[in-house]
Design a protein around this motif. Structure first.
Motif, short mmCIF file in Angstrom:
data_model
loop_
_atom_site.label_atom_id
_atom_site.label_comp_id
_atom_site.label_asym_id
_atom_site.label_seq_id
_atom_site.Cartn_x
_atom_site.Cartn_y
_atom_site.Cartn_z
N VAL A 102 84.91 44.12 -38.23
CA VAL A 102 84.45 43.37 -37.05
C VAL A 102 83.74 42.10 -37.52
O VAL A 102 82.85 42.15 -38.37
CB VAL A 102 83.48 44.21 -36.19
CG1 VAL A 102 82.97 43.39 -35.01
CG2 VAL A 102 84.17 45.48 -35.70
N ALA A 103 84.15 40.97 -36.93
CA ALA A 103 83.54 39.69 -37.29
C ALA A 103 83.32 38.87 -36.03
O ALA A 103 83.91 39.12 -34.98
CB ALA A 103 84.43 38.93 -38.27
N GLU A 104 82.46 37.88 -36.17
CA GLU A 104 82.15 36.96 -35.07
C GLU A 104 82.52 35.55 -35.49
O GLU A 104 82.14 35.09 -36.56
CB GLU A 104 80.65 37.03 -34.77
CG GLU A 104 80.20 36.04 -33.72
CD GLU A 104 78.69 36.05 -33.53
OE1 GLU A 104 78.22 35.25 -32.72
OE2 GLU A 104 77.99 36.84 -34.19
N LEU A 105 83.26 34.88 -34.64
CA LEU A 105 83.57 33.47 -34.84
C LEU A 105 82.36 32.68 -34.37
O LEU A 105 82.05 32.66 -33.18
CB LEU A 105 84.81 33.07 -34.05
CG LEU A 105 85.18 31.60 -34.11
CD1 LEU A 105 85.61 31.20 -35.53
CD2 LEU A 105 86.29 31.29 -33.12
N ARG A 106 81.65 32.08 -35.28
CA ARG A 106 80.43 31.34 -34.93
C ARG A 106 80.73 29.87 -34.64
O ARG A 106 80.08 29.27 -33.80
CB ARG A 106 79.40 31.46 -36.05
CG ARG A 106 78.91 32.91 -36.21
CD ARG A 106 77.78 33.03 -37.18
NE ARG A 106 76.67 32.14 -36.89
CZ ARG A 106 75.65 32.42 -36.06
NH1 ARG A 106 75.61 33.57 -35.44
NH2 ARG A 106 74.68 31.55 -35.88
N HIS A 107 81.69 29.31 -35.34
CA HIS A 107 82.03 27.89 -35.16
C HIS A 107 83.52 27.67 -35.38
O HIS A 107 84.12 28.28 -36.26
CB HIS A 107 81.25 27.01 -36.15
CG HIS A 107 79.78 27.13 -36.00
ND1 HIS A 107 79.01 27.93 -36.82
CD2 HIS A 107 78.93 26.59 -35.09
CE1 HIS A 107 77.76 27.86 -36.43
NE2 HIS A 107 77.68 27.06 -35.39
N ILE A 108 84.06 26.78 -34.58
CA ILE A 108 85.43 26.30 -34.80
C ILE A 108 85.45 24.85 -34.34
O ILE A 108 84.93 24.51 -33.27
CB ILE A 108 86.50 27.14 -34.06
CG1 ILE A 108 87.90 26.62 -34.37
CG2 ILE A 108 86.21 27.22 -32.58
CD1 ILE A 108 89.02 27.55 -33.93
N ALA A 109 86.02 23.99 -35.17
CA ALA A 109 86.11 22.57 -34.82
C ALA A 109 87.32 21.94 -35.51
O ALA A 109 87.65 22.30 -36.64
CB ALA A 109 84.84 21.83 -35.24
N VAL A 110 87.94 21.03 -34.82
CA VAL A 110 89.05 20.24 -35.37
C VAL A 110 88.73 18.79 -35.09
O VAL A 110 88.30 18.44 -33.97
CB VAL A 110 90.40 20.64 -34.73
CG1 VAL A 110 91.52 19.72 -35.20
CG2 VAL A 110 90.73 22.09 -35.02
#
Length: 143
Positions: free
Chosen positions: A69-77
């Motif tokens: 189990v993981a959490e996506l904390r940030h995503i940016a393009v």
């Protein structure tokens, strides 16, 4: 188009990382720097990026809560690379490479449709902050 998938914990251009983090954090420079330091310091956090012609064009920041189990904390393009599926590709490659079973994220109205298109299940958390509806997004990897 893209040439590399890389670990950003050791990436040399902190300014490029901070620029992308600022796109998804909406915070001041001090808070963004603190977040970058946390990625570098914490073993449970991973920060990966995509580059094109040697320039950082996207990143994802993940925090593992357990082996599966993981959490996506940030995503940016980077804005000039958006709408080419880079964000989706980064997420799908990470899920495949890491073998996690559940990836969670929390987002706002502006980004919830991205998560729906990628295949996340979406649940409204209601108005978590005054005037701002938040959403819990959960992706269940197929084994």
């Amino acid at each position: 188009m893209m040439s590399e998938w890389m670990d950003l914990k050791t990436y040399h251009d902190h300014v490029a990382i901070m620029r992308l983090l600022s796109d998804c954090m909406y915070a001041d420079e001090e808070a963004i720097l603190r977040e970058l330091v946390e990625y570098q310091r914490m073993e449970s956090r991973q920060l990966y990026g995509k580059s094109d012609a040697g320039e950082l064009i996207g990143l994802i920041g993940i925090e593992h809560h357990s082996e599966c189990v993981a959490e996506l904390r940030h995503i940016a393009v980077r804005s000039d690379y958006r709408r080419y599926g880079i964000g989706r590709d980064m997420l799908m490659n990470y899920i495949k490479d890491s073998k996690i079973q559940i990836l969670k994220a929390e987002t706002d109205q502006d980004a919830v449709h991205f998560y729906e298109k990628v295949g996340f299940d979406i649940v409204s958390l209601g108005e978590k902050y005054p005037g701002i509806e938040r959403f819990q997004c959960v992706f269940y990897a197929k084994q």
